[in-house]
Write a protein that holds these residues in place. Structure first.
Motif: not given
Length: 972
Positions: A628-639
Motif C-alpha cells: 500500500i506504499s505506506c513507506k514504513a519500510c523506508a524507515s523501519e527496515c534496518p536495511s
C-alpha cells in the motif's frame, strides 16, 4: 517432483500446499547467504497435516525443512525439499500454569507477544534475541536461542520442560523430564520412541564415549554452546553419573535445528518479571581492545545484559531514519561501546548498584564517557542494538558483512586473547571485521566484509571460516554459540568436537531419522558451506534500466539486494511500528518487505519472461499487489529497503509492456478529473452521493460499492488570502503555502484554515499551486510524475533560493519533494535545496513554537481531549512528535498519539473493489478500535486526506486536520 504427487498431498491436507514459482522463490532464502529452491511449501493446520507431510516425505524420499519466522542466519531454513511453515496456523498459547510458572505454546507463537500475554501474570520468558518481536518459540527451540539476557536468565535449552513431537515414522511422542526409573520403563516399550531411549542409553553409558564428549566438547563454563547435538547435556543426568536428578530428551532436541523430530507443542519454564527499577550504563572506548579489557571486571556485577557494538555498526545507524533518534546517548565517535544494564527492586538499591559499577569502570580508566540511561531511554538503546544485524545491510554495494564466523563463544577469561588472535587473522586477510557481541557471555558476532558474488571472496569466505574455527578450537570455544550450525558451520563440527564425537552425532541422527527426511544437510552430512549462495558466482551483473534514479544503492537490483532477510517486516500489529500493514492482515510471506525484495531480486536476476523487460513478471505483479506504499519500510527496515519506491518503478516498467489499465488511468489522472468536476461541483457531488448513479459509477470504475466517494469543490484561495491579509498585518517572515491537488479540490476547508491560521499568527503568506504527482506515483505513471517533478522543481527553486519555507498540508504531497523528486529530477543540488526547504506545516509550526515565535497566549484555554492519527509518510519521512507538540500548544489541550499503524486507505488502494476488504481489515487492527472507544467529545486529528476518509468510513467519526484544530483554538 511430480506435480501429481504434490496435488495428491494437497488433497490430504486441511491446510494449504503451494508449489508455484513465486512461493518457492520466497522460501528459497532465510537471513543467511544461501539460496535453495524448495519443491513447495506446506502450511499445516493440524497434527494430522504434519503426519501427512511426514508420510509423504518418507514415500517420496524428500527432505522436510521446518520453518517459523525464517530469520536463521546459518541457512537452517534453506533446502531443496518441502518447506513446512507453521508460522501461520500453529500460533496458539495453549495453557498457563501460574503455580509452576510454566506455559505451553505451539511453535508459531512470537516471543514478544508471548511476553505481552504473560506480563499481567508477573511472568516472562527470559531468552531475548534481537529478533524477539517476530521470532517464534519453535525457532528458538530449534536454535537454542539465547540473546541479550542469557547472562541472567539462561538460554532456551535451560527453559524447555517438554516437547510434543511427531517422529520420523509419524508417531507422536512427548519428551520431558523423567526419572531414571521412568527412563528404563521407556526403554522397555516396543514403539519407535522406545528405540530412541534404548539407543541413547547404549551410546552414553559407554564410558569411552562419555570421556570423548567431555574431552572434546566446548569448555563447560561456556553457556552458549550449540555445536552439533547436545549429547554433553544429556551426560549431566544421574543416569550417566551426572548431578541432575532427571533425564530430558528435549534437551537434545533443543538446538537440533529440526533434524531429529517435528515439534508441535512446547512447554517452557518462566521467570518472574525483572525488578521494576533499571538503569543502563553505556561506556565509550577509543579502541576495541580497551572495551574488551573492561568486560571481565564489569561482569563481577549483577548485570542484566552486557552488550558490545563497534564503530562499523554505530556508523550504520547514522543512515537509518528510525535509528538516528536512538543514537542520542552516543558521545563523540567511539570505536566501541559496552551497554551494561542493572536492575533492582528499589531506587536506593539501583543507585547503589550504579555507583558500584561506575567505580569499577573508573578504576580501569579505559572508557572516556559513561552515559547513564533510565526509563524509556533504555528501550531506545536496546532497540538500537537489536537493529544492528539488519543495519549491516546498509552497506551500499556488493561488499557485505557476511555471517560465517559470527557465532563464536569463548570463556570470558579467554576473550581478550581470542580477539587479539582473531584480529591478526583478519589482518592477514586484509579484513576489517565487524565486532558485535553479547560480550558478557563471551559470544562474539564477528563478521568479515566480503563480496560473495566474486569467486576470490568466496575462497576467502571458506578460508576465514576455517582459520577462525581452528582458533575457536584452540580455546575450546563453541563455534556455534546461538545462531546454530545450519549450512555455514556444520562442515566444521568434526574439527570442533573430533571425528569420534561427530560419528556419534551421525548415529544419533540415524536413530531419530533413519530415512533422512528431517532438514537434511544440517548438522551432519552437511551441505558445502561455499555453495548455493543467493547469487551466481562471477556472474555478469544484470543491466536493469530504470526511470527513477537508484544510484544511491548502485541500481534497483542492489536496492532489492540490501534485504538480508532479518525479517523485521514480519512483526505483527501487536508490536510498535507500521511495517507491513498488508502482512498484518494476511500473514503471508509475499506481503512482507522481505518477500517483495526477495521476489524482485529473484525475478530480475532470473527472469521467466522472454521479454527484454525483466519487470514483465506475473509473480512481481502478484507480490506488489497488496503493497500500500505506506513507506514504513523506508524507515523501519534496518536495511532501508524502500518497497514503495521499488513498487512505483515496477508498475511503470510492467505497464510499459502490458499497457495501463483504465482504472489506473482514472486514479492517476484524478486531479484532472477533479478539476473538471469542480467546475460543476454541484452536479458532480449529486452524482457521487446518489445511491443509483454513485453505485453505477463505482461499478464502472472498479471501486468498492461500500466506499463513499469524496465531494469536489471549487474555491478562490487567492481572494480568501487577500481578504485575510487586508484584515491582518504581517509581523513575521514570509512563508510559501503549497496548495496541492487534494487541498485545491477535496479539502478546501483545510486550505482555508491554514491561510487563516498563518495570517492571524502574523506570517506573510504566498500561495503556490501545483499538482505533486502523488496519484501518478502511486499508479506507476512515472513519466507523468517526472514531468510534474521537473516543472515543480523549476518553479519551487526560486523559493528555495530565497530561503523561504515551503509548507504543505497533505503529507503525501509535500513529502514527495523530499523523497521521490530526488530520484526523478536532473539537478540534484536544486532538488536537495527544495527538499531542505519543504516542511509539513506542523514541522514549521513546531519549530516556530520552539523558537518562541508562536506562544500559547494566542490560543484558547478551553479543555479538550485530542487523539492523533498521523499519515504513514509523515511517520516514515518526518516524525509524529511535531503534530503532538503543535496540538499541545493550547495549555489545556490533552493530546495523545494513537499507536495506529496504517489506516489502510492508502490513496486509491482502499477504493479498489478487490482491495477494499484488506483496506478495512488494516484499519480494524488498531485505528478503528482506538477511535471508536473515544468519547464523542474527543477530537480526532488526522493530517492525511485518505486517513480522514478512512476514519469516517470505518467509524463514522469526522477527523480534522491539525491545522483546523489550531485555527479553531485561536483567540479572536
Amino acid at each position: 517432483m511430480n506435480k501429481n504427487s504434490l496435488s495428491n498431498l494437497q488433497q490430504d491436507l486441511e491446510g494449504e500446499l503451494r508449489y508455484d514459482d513465486l512461493t518457492k522463490a520466497l522460501y528459497a532464502t532465510d537471513a543467511s547467504v544461501y539460496r535453495k529452491i524448495p519443491i513447495g511449501v506446506a502450511f499445516p493446520k493440524s497434527i494430522a497435516d504434519i503426519k501427512s507431510v511426514i508420510r509423504f516425505a518418507n514415500e517420496e524420499k524428500i527432505g522436510l525443512i521446518p520453518r517459523t519466522a525464517g530469520t536463521s542466519l546459518a541457512g537452517q531454513c534453506v533446502g531443496d525439499g518441502l518447506v513446512v511453515d507453521v508460522s501461520k496456523h500453529f500460533t496458539k498459547i495453549i495453557s498457563l500454569d501460574e503455580v509452576k510458572k510454566q506455559v505451553t505454546v505451539q511453535p508459531g507463537v512470537i516471543r514478544d507477544e508471548l511476553n505481552q500475554y504473560l506480563k499481567p501474570h508477573g511472568l516472562f520468558f527470559g531468552p531475548n534475541t534481537s529478533t524477539s518481536n517476530r521470532c517464534m518459540i519453535g525457532g528458538m527451540v530449534g536454535n537454542n536461542s539465547s540473546g541479550t539476557t542469557s547472562i541472567q536468565y539462561g538460554v532456551t535449552r535451560d527453559k524447555v520442560i517438554s516437547l510434543k513431537t511427531i517422529l520420523a515414522d509419524g508417531s507422536e511422542a512427548e519428551f520431558g523430564r523423567i526419572s531414571s526409573e521412568e527412563f528404563h520403563q521407556k526403554c522397555a516399550g516396543s514403539k519407535f520412541e522406545a528405540s530412541l531411549y534404548k539407543s541413547i542409553y547404549k551410546e552414553l553409558i559407554d564410558k569411552e564415549v562419555a570421556e570423548e564428549i567431555i574431552s572434546n566438547f566446548p569448555k563447560p563454563e561456556i553457556h552458549r554452546r550449540n555445536t552439533g547435538y547436545a549429547v554433553d547435556e544429556l551426560l549431566k543426568s544421574e543416569l550417566f553419573g551426572g548431578a541432575k536428578s532427571y533425564f530430558n530428551m528435549a534437551e537434545l532436541l533443543c538446538g537440533s535445528e529440526g533434524t531429529l523430530a517435528f515439534t508441535t507443542e512446547i512447554t517452557i519454564q518462566l521467570d518472574d518479571l525483572p525488578p521494576a527499577f533499571s538503569a543502563m550504563v553505556v561506556t565509550h572506548y577509543t579502541s576495541l581492545e580497551d572495551c574488551l579489557v573492561d568486560v571481565v571486571p564489569v561482569m563481577e556485577h549483577p548485570l542484566q545484559l552486557c552488550e558490545m557494538m563497534d564503530k562499523v555498526i554505530l556508523d550504520c545507524t547514522k543512515n537509518n531514519r528510525a535509528q538516528m533518534a536512538n543514537r542520542f546517548f552516543v558521545e563523540g565517535d567511539p570505536e566501541a561501546l559496552l551497554m551494561l544494564q542493572l536492575s533492582a527492586h528499589t531506587e536506593v538499591e539501583l543507585d547503589t548498584e550504579i555507583a558500584s559499577l561506575i567505580k569499577t569502570i573508573k578504576k580501569s580508566g579505559l572508557s572516556y564517557a559513561n552515559a547513564i540511561l533510565v526509563g524509556d531511554n533504555i528501550a531506545k538503546a536496546i532497540e538500537l542494538r537489536k537493529a544492528g544485524l539488519g543495519l549491516l545491510g546498509n552497506i551500499v554495494g556488493d561488499m557485505k558483512a557476511v555471517a560465517c564466523i559470527e557465532d563464536t563463544a569463548v570463556a570470558l577469561t579467554d576473550l581478550k586473547e581470542f580477539i587479539g588472535e582473531f584480529t591478526q587473522i583478519m589482518k592477514g586477510y586484509d579484513q576489517k571485521a565487524v565486532y558485535y557481541a553479547h560480550a558478557g557471555a563471551g559470544e562474539l558476532h564477528l563478521r568479515p566484509i566480503l563480496n560473495l558474488k566474486k569467486s576470490s571472496d568466496v575462497s576467502l569466505f571458506r578460508a576465514i571460516t576455517t582459520d577462525v574455527a581452528k582458533l575457536t578450537k584452540k580455546y575450546r570455544g563453541s563455534f556455534s554459540g546461538e545462531h546454530g550450525d545450519g549450512i555455514v558451520r556444520a562442515e566444521f563440527i568434526p574439527l570442533m568436537i573430533g571425528e569420534k564425537n561427530y560419528e556419534l552425532l551421525r548415529r544419533v541422527k540415524s536413530y531419530f531419522d533413519p530415512q533422512g527426511i528431517f532438514n537434511i544437510g544440517k548438522i551432519v552430512d552437511a551441505y558445502p558451506m561455499d555453495k548455493s549462495f543467493r547469487y551466481e558466482i562471477d556472474r555478469e551483473e544484470p543491466d536493469i534500466k530504470t526511470l527513477m534514479d537508484f544510484s544511491d544503492s548502485e541500481g534497483i537490483l542492489k536496492a532489492a539486494e540490501k534485504c538480508n532477510g532479518s525479517g523485521d517486516c514480519r512483526k505483527t500489529h501487536h508490536m510498535s511500528g507500521g511495517m507491513c500493514p498488508s502482512y498484518h492482515v494476511t500473514k503471508n510471506e509475499k506481503d512482507t518487505t522481505r518477500g517483495r525484495a526477495n521476489a524482485l531480486r529473484e525475478f530480475l536476476t532470473n527472469p521467466k519472461s522472454a521479454s527484454q523487460n525483466a519487470f514483465d513478471s506475473a509473480e512481481l505483479k502478484e507480490v506488489f499487489d497488496l503493497c500500500i506504499s505506506c513507506k514504513a519500510c523506508a524507515s523501519e527496515c534496518p536495511s532501508n529497503v524502500d518497497i514503495s519506491t521499488l513498487k512505483a518503478e515496477f508498475l511503470y516498467q510492467y505497464q510499459e509492456v502490458n499497457g495501463y489499465p483504465l482504472r489506473g488511468k482514472l486514479f492517476a489522472y484524478n486531479t484532472m478529473l477533479n478539476s473538471f468536476g469542480s467546475k460543476v461541483s454541484g452536479l458532480t457531488n449529486a452524482v457521487y452521493d446518489s445511491k443509483l448513479l454513485g453505485r453505477l459509477l463505482k461499478k464502472a470504475s472498479g471501486v468498492a460499492k461500500e466506499r463513499s466517494l469524496p465531494n469536489v469543490y471549487s474555491f478562490n484561495f487567492d481572494k480568501y488570502l487577500q481578504d485575510f491579509t487586508n484584515q491582518n498585518t504581517a509581523s513575521k517572515h514570509k512563508v510559501v503555502l503549497f496548495i496541492d491537488e487534494f487541498t485545491k479540490y477535496l479539502d478546501i476547508e483545510v486550505g482555508k484554515d491554514a491561510i487563516a491560521l498563518l495570517v492571524k499568527l502574523g506570517y506573510d503568506v504566498e500561495l503556490f499551486y501545483a499538482e505533486s504527482g502523488r496519484t501518478f506515483l502511486s499508479k506507476g505513471f512515472l513519466k507523468q510524475a517526472q514531468k510534474l517533478a521537473k516543472k515543480n522543481t523549476k518553479e519551487l527553486s526560486r523559493f528555495a533560493a530565497l530561503g523561504l519555507p515551503i509548507l504543505g498540508l497533505e503529507p503525501s504531497a509535500i513529502l514527495s519533494f523530499r523523497d521521490e523528486y530526488l530520484r526523478m529530477t536532473d539537478d540534484k543540488e536544486v532538488s536537495k535545496s527544495i527538499a531542505d526547504h519543504s516542511f509539513l506545516i506542523e514541522e514549521f509550526l513546531a519549530n516556530e513554537i520552539t523558537s518562541g515565535k508562536i506562544e500559547a497566549s494566542a490560543f484558547t484555554e478551553e479543555t479538550k481531549d485530542i487523539k492523533i492519527h498521523n499519515h504513514c509518510h509523515q511517520k516514515a519521512i518526518s516524525n509524529q512528535k511535531v503534530t503532538f507538540d503543535v496540538l499541545n500548544l493550547p495549555i489545556n489541550y490533552k493530546v495523545t498519539i494513537i499507536a495506529s499503524g496504517c489506516c489502510g486507505m492508502a490513496g486509491s488502494f482502499g477504493y479498489e473493489k478487490e482491495h477494499y476488504e484488506t483496506s478495512m481489515k488494516i484499519g480494524a487492527l488498531k485505528l478503528f478500535p482506538a477511535v471508536s472507544k473515544t468519547a464523542p467529545t474527543t477530537i480526532i486529528a488526522a493530517n492525511g486526506t485518505s486517513c480522514r476518509h478512512q476514519i469516517f468510513d470505518g467509524t463514522k467519526r469526522i477527523a480534522k486536520h491539525p491545522v483546523s484544530i489550531l485555527k479553531e483554538a485561536l483567540l479572536n
